[in-house]
Each structure stands twice: as structure tokens, then as C-alpha cells.
Design a protein around this motif. Structure first.
Motif, PDB file in Angstrom:
ATOM      1  N   SER A   1       0.741  -1.415   0.027  1.00 14.43           N
ATOM      2  CA  SER A   1      -0.046   0.112  -0.070  1.00 14.43           C
ATOM      3  C   SER A   1       0.740   1.106  -0.026  1.00 14.43           C
ATOM      4  O   SER A   1       1.271   1.482   1.094  1.00 14.43           O
ATOM      5  N   MET A   2       0.983   1.876  -1.257  1.00 17.31           N
ATOM      6  CA  MET A   2       1.860   3.083  -1.311  1.00 17.31           C
ATOM      7  C   MET A   2       1.232   4.333  -0.211  1.00 17.31           C
ATOM      8  O   MET A   2       1.674   5.030   0.310  1.00 17.31           O
ATOM      9  N   GLY A   3      -0.227   4.342  -0.336  1.00 24.15           N
ATOM     10  CA  GLY A   3      -0.916   5.076   0.648  1.00 24.15           C
ATOM     11  C   GLY A   3      -0.546   4.941   2.203  1.00 24.15           C
ATOM     12  O   GLY A   3      -0.118   6.044   2.638  1.00 24.15           O
ATOM     13  N   LEU A   4      -0.305   3.941   2.646  1.00 22.47           N
ATOM     14  CA  LEU A   4      -0.018   3.552   4.013  1.00 22.47           C
ATOM     15  C   LEU A   4       1.553   4.175   4.093  1.00 22.47           C
ATOM     16  O   LEU A   4       1.895   4.808   5.047  1.00 22.47           O
ATOM     17  N   ALA A   5       2.551   3.833   3.224  1.00 24.56           N
ATOM     18  CA  ALA A   5       3.747   4.361   3.244  1.00 24.56           C
ATOM     19  C   ALA A   5       3.999   5.477   3.353  1.00 24.56           C
ATOM     20  O   ALA A   5       4.629   6.347   4.101  1.00 24.56           O
ATOM     21  N   ARG A   6       3.015   6.483   2.512  1.00 26.67           N
ATOM     22  CA  ARG A   6       3.106   7.889   2.451  1.00 26.67           C
ATOM     23  C   ARG A   6       2.723   8.482   3.636  1.00 26.67           C
ATOM     24  O   ARG A   6       2.969   9.538   3.892  1.00 26.67           O
ATOM     25  N   THR A   7       1.800   8.036   4.426  1.00 26.43           N
ATOM     26  CA  THR A   7       1.246   8.621   5.800  1.00 26.43           C
ATOM     27  C   THR A   7       2.188   8.191   6.876  1.00 26.43           C
ATOM     28  O   THR A   7       1.776   8.642   7.899  1.00 26.43           O
ATOM     29  N   CYS A   8       3.069   7.147   6.750  1.00 26.93           N
ATOM     30  CA  CYS A   8       3.816   6.620   7.927  1.00 26.93           C
ATOM     31  C   CYS A   8       5.233   6.730   8.024  1.00 26.93           C
ATOM     32  O   CYS A   8       5.885   6.978   8.666  1.00 26.93           O
ATOM     33  N   ALA A   9       5.877   6.542   6.619  1.00 25.10           N
ATOM     34  CA  ALA A   9       7.302   6.629   6.457  1.00 25.10           C
ATOM     35  C   ALA A   9       7.960   7.869   6.099  1.00 25.10           C
ATOM     36  O   ALA A   9       7.380   8.761   5.337  1.00 25.10           O
ATOM     37  N   ASP A  10       9.123   7.893   6.789  1.00 25.62           N
ATOM     38  CA  ASP A  10      10.111   9.221   6.388  1.00 25.62           C
ATOM     39  C   ASP A  10      10.477   8.929   5.111  1.00 25.62           C
ATOM     40  O   ASP A  10      11.042   9.839   4.363  1.00 25.62           O
ATOM     41  N   ASP A  11      11.010   7.751   4.646  1.00 22.79           N
ATOM     42  CA  ASP A  11      11.797   7.449   3.342  1.00 22.79           C
ATOM     43  C   ASP A  11      10.933   6.171   2.846  1.00 22.79           C
ATOM     44  O   ASP A  11      10.764   5.226   3.486  1.00 22.79           O
ATOM     45  N   ILE A  12      10.882   6.353   1.479  1.00 25.77           N
ATOM     46  CA  ILE A  12      10.159   5.174   0.710  1.00 25.77           C
ATOM     47  C   ILE A  12      11.226   4.620  -0.246  1.00 25.77           C
ATOM     48  O   ILE A  12      11.588   5.419  -1.018  1.00 25.77           O
ATOM     49  N   TYR A  13      11.415   3.083  -0.218  1.00 30.45           N
ATOM     50  CA  TYR A  13      12.195   2.780  -1.556  1.00 30.45           C
ATOM     51  C   TYR A  13      11.183   1.637  -1.991  1.00 30.45           C
ATOM     52  O   TYR A  13      10.304   0.937  -1.351  1.00 30.45           O
ATOM     53  N   VAL A  14      11.266   1.333  -3.191  1.00 32.42           N
ATOM     54  CA  VAL A  14      10.635   0.384  -3.905  1.00 32.42           C
ATOM     55  C   VAL A  14      11.633  -0.953  -4.500  1.00 32.42           C
ATOM     56  O   VAL A  14      12.946  -0.633  -4.916  1.00 32.42           O
ATOM     57  N   VAL A  15      11.156  -1.994  -4.801  1.00 37.56           N
ATOM     58  CA  VAL A  15      11.707  -3.156  -5.043  1.00 37.56           C
ATOM     59  C   VAL A  15      11.453  -3.400  -6.666  1.00 37.56           C
ATOM     60  O   VAL A  15      10.195  -3.590  -6.884  1.00 37.56           O
ATOM     61  N   GLN A  16      12.345  -3.454  -7.468  1.00 37.51           N
ATOM     62  CA  GLN A  16      11.922  -3.794  -8.806  1.00 37.51           C
ATOM     63  C   GLN A  16      12.835  -4.556  -9.507  1.00 37.51           C
ATOM     64  O   GLN A  16      13.920  -5.112  -8.906  1.00 37.51           O
ATOM     65  N   GLN A  17      12.196  -5.312 -10.550  1.00 36.76           N
ATOM     66  CA  GLN A  17      13.010  -6.427 -11.343  1.00 36.76           C
ATOM     67  C   GLN A  17      13.419  -5.769 -12.851  1.00 36.76           C
ATOM     68  O   GLN A  17      12.772  -5.124 -13.363  1.00 36.76           O
ATOM     69  N   ASP A  18      14.845  -6.018 -13.174  1.00 32.36           N
ATOM     70  CA  ASP A  18      15.051  -5.548 -14.565  1.00 32.36           C
ATOM     71  C   ASP A  18      14.829  -6.845 -15.316  1.00 32.36           C
ATOM     72  O   ASP A  18      14.183  -7.867 -14.977  1.00 32.36           O
TER      73      ASP A  18
ATOM     74  N   PRO B   1      22.379  22.114  18.748  1.00 32.04           N
ATOM     75  CA  PRO B   1      21.650  21.088  18.068  1.00 32.04           C
ATOM     76  C   PRO B   1      19.961  21.369  18.028  1.00 32.04           C
ATOM     77  O   PRO B   1      19.493  21.997  18.460  1.00 32.04           O
ATOM     78  N   PHE B   2      19.519  20.484  16.933  1.00 31.06           N
ATOM     79  CA  PHE B   2      18.321  20.595  16.333  1.00 31.06           C
ATOM     80  C   PHE B   2      17.662  19.014  16.376  1.00 31.06           C
ATOM     81  O   PHE B   2      18.505  18.083  16.168  1.00 31.06           O
ATOM     82  N   TRP B   3      16.649  18.815  16.903  1.00 24.93           N
ATOM     83  CA  TRP B   3      16.327  17.538  16.989  1.00 24.93           C
ATOM     84  C   TRP B   3      15.981  16.539  15.778  1.00 24.93           C
ATOM     85  O   TRP B   3      15.711  15.616  15.810  1.00 24.93           O
ATOM     86  N   GLY B   4      15.517  17.461  14.735  1.00 17.62           N
ATOM     87  CA  GLY B   4      15.328  16.838  13.340  1.00 17.62           C
ATOM     88  C   GLY B   4      13.626  16.842  13.107  1.00 17.62           C
ATOM     89  O   GLY B   4      13.043  16.450  14.203  1.00 17.62           O
ATOM     90  N   LYS B   5      13.035  17.222  11.948  1.00  8.94           N
ATOM     91  CA  LYS B   5      11.880  17.389  11.600  1.00  8.94           C
ATOM     92  C   LYS B   5      11.041  15.874  11.993  1.00  8.94           C
ATOM     93  O   LYS B   5       9.995  15.916  12.271  1.00  8.94           O
ATOM     94  N   ASN B   6      11.789  14.975  11.627  1.00 10.43           N
ATOM     95  CA  ASN B   6      11.266  13.674  11.762  1.00 10.43           C
ATOM     96  C   ASN B   6      10.990  13.111  13.521  1.00 10.43           C
ATOM     97  O   ASN B   6      10.070  12.212  13.490  1.00 10.43           O
ATOM     98  N   GLN B   7      11.104  14.225  14.243  1.00 10.73           N
ATOM     99  CA  GLN B   7      10.917  13.810  15.569  1.00 10.73           C
ATOM    100  C   GLN B   7      10.031  14.828  16.043  1.00 10.73           C
ATOM    101  O   GLN B   7       9.154  14.808  17.177  1.00 10.73           O
ATOM    102  N   ASN B   8       9.443  15.900  15.117  1.00  8.66           N
ATOM    103  CA  ASN B   8       8.208  16.771  15.464  1.00  8.66           C
ATOM    104  C   ASN B   8       7.116  16.009  16.129  1.00  8.66           C
ATOM    105  O   ASN B   8       6.425  16.586  17.034  1.00  8.66           O
ATOM    106  N   TRP B   9       6.612  14.701  15.465  1.00  6.36           N
ATOM    107  CA  TRP B   9       5.468  14.251  16.094  1.00  6.36           C
ATOM    108  C   TRP B   9       5.450  13.998  17.416  1.00  6.36           C
ATOM    109  O   TRP B   9       4.498  13.937  18.159  1.00  6.36           O
ATOM    110  N   ARG B  10       6.663  13.535  17.913  1.00  9.67           N
ATOM    111  CA  ARG B  10       6.937  13.157  19.213  1.00  9.67           C
ATOM    112  C   ARG B  10       6.705  14.183  20.144  1.00  9.67           C
ATOM    113  O   ARG B  10       6.197  14.054  21.239  1.00  9.67           O
TER     114      ARG B  10
END
Length: 247
Positions: free
Chosen positions: A27-44, A208-217
Motif C-alpha cells: 500500500s503506497m498510501g500507507l507508506a506515504r502516511t507513515c514513512a520518512d523514506d520510501i524505497y521500491v523493489v523492482q526487477q530488471d 543541536p536540532f532534534w530533526g523534523k522527523n521527531q516533530n510528531w513525538r
């Protein structure tokens, strides 16, 4: 799991993790709403698998398609809130819970500057096809009071025209992290080395800055009273009032 519980489940795991959480999903939708970074697995063509970063979106139609995992009408969502990106989604979800709106308001990321553009009238109008109230909240990125980013100002004015004059704002302070209290920062980060930002202070210049990925905490440690005296709190009150009147 119910889509709402999927996001809560990942948040609970992340609260417990020392370094982070890695998960796989179709689910790309789930990844978009939860993940800081998204990677995809593909085949050549030789059937060899490889991993690459997921490229950013180019239009809202693709975004709506990817977020169909929520099927928001079927699961109780009756309102959309467009925001900056994944960082803001996780942060704003904490605020929505304070107003008991997290089960009725679906958050959609705009992907930062990529889609914050006042020339996307047709694409923005796509959201009206869903027959729900649409709200928009973006950072002003202003370095001093009364001097917001012109491109963002034009975008918000366009959104007001399309969705309603009370349905779109840009923050009075520079960004979401400029609203955090010192107590919430200390509690969430378990340290007193991080300092509260001034209203227009750029986090990139803070060390130091805590980092935007910690904002939700940090947002999860703030109270409704902390937010009610801000423009963001007033905006959430407006969303709650609009839903009440519609009901």
C-alpha cells in the motif's frame, strides 16, 4: 488491520524503537502516511531485483490514487486536510486527536514545494469530486512577521477560492516546530540540550536540532490548551465547527 489502526500501530512501534522501524507494504498510501523514506523493489529484464528511492509525485491525481488504501468514506472519514508532507502528517495526527478528529479527518501530504503551486487549479478541483470538506494547512516559511513566502501565499489564496475562505491557512510562525514548548521538547527528547525555537527561527540554523522527523513525538507531548491559543489551534477549531454544522 483497519486503516486507522495501521497508522496507530506503526506509531506505537516507533515510540518503542531506539533507532526506527522498517516495514514492507503493498500500500503506497500507507507508506506515504507513515514513512520518512520510501524505497521500491523492482526487477530488471534479467529478473534481477534491485532497490531504489521512490520518486516524488508530479500530480494530485496520482496522489489520490495512492491514498485509496483509506477508502475514507467507508471508514468514517468525511474531511480532508492537505498538509506539507509526511513529517507534518504524523505531527498533525497528534493534534487531530486532541480535537477528537483523527477518525474523521484524512491527512494528505502535498510533498512540500513540489505541489504547493497556485497554477494547479484543475488538480486542486479534483478533491471536490470526493464531495467532502477540504482544508489546507502549510508552513509560511516566513523569516519575519508579515513576510510569508509569496508562492505559498498565492497557493493559499487559490485554495481559499476553491475550498472556502476559512478552509486554508499558512502558519503565522515559520513552521510547525516553531510552536513547540520547551516542556514538550524536553519530555519527548528526554534531554534539556534542545531549545525552543523563536517564532521565525529557521531550524536549519539551530545546533543541536532534534530533526523534523521527531516533530510528531514533541507534538504528542503538547496539550490542547497549548495549541488553542495559536492560529493552528484556531484552524482545528474551525474544522471541528464545520463538521459539527454539516452533521
Amino acid at each position: 488491520l483497519h486503516p486507522e489502526l495501521q497508522t496507530k500501530f506503526f506509531e506505537a512501534l516507533t515510540q518503542l524503537a531506539s533507532h526506527g522501524v522498517i516495514f514492507t507494504t503493498h500500500s503506497m498510501g500507507l507508506a506515504r502516511t507513515c514513512a520518512d523514506d520510501i524505497y521500491v523493489v523492482q526487477q530488471d529484464k534479467q529478473n534481477r531485483s534491485y532497490i531504489k528511492p521512490y520518486e516524488s509525485l508530479g500530480n494530485f491525481s496520482q496522489l489520490l490514487g495512492e491514498l485509496s488504501f483509506s477508502q475514507f468514506h467507508e471508514h468514517g472519514f468525511d474531511t480532508l486536510l492537505l498538509c506539507e508532507g509526511v513529517t507534518e502528517i504524523k505531527t498533525l495526527r497528534q493534534l487531530l486527536r486532541l480535537w477528537q478528529l483523527d477518525s474523521s479527518v484524512m491527512l494528505i501530504p502535498l510533498g512540500g514545494d513540489a505541489l504547493i503551486d497556485d497554477k494547479r487549479d484543475d488538480e486542486l478541483n479534483e478533491f471536490n469530486r470526493l464531495n467532502v470538506n477540504v482544508f489546507v494547512l502549510v508552513d509560511s516559511e516566513q523569516e519575519e512577521e508579515g513576510n510569508p513566502n509569496p508562492r505559498r501565499t498565492k497557493f493559499i489564496e487559490k485554495c481559499k477560492t476553491i475550498f472556502g475562505k476559512n478552509n486554508a491557512i499558512q502558519t503565522k510562525r515559520r513552521a510547525t516546530e516553531n510552536y513547540f514548548t520547551q516542556d514538550a521538547i524536553n519530555f519527548a527528547m528526554r534531554s534539556e540540550k534542545y531549545k525552543q525555537l523563536d517564532a521565525f527561527q529557521n531550524s536549519k540554523n539551530i545546533d543541536p536540532f532534534w530533526g523534523k522527523n521527531q516533530n510528531w513525538r514533541i507534538a504528542s507531548r503538547m496539550t490542547k490548551a497549548d495549541w488553542k491559543k495559536t492560529d493552528i489551534g484556531e484552524f482545528l477549531e474551525q474544522i471541528a465547527l464545520t463538521r459539527k454544522n454539516k452533521a
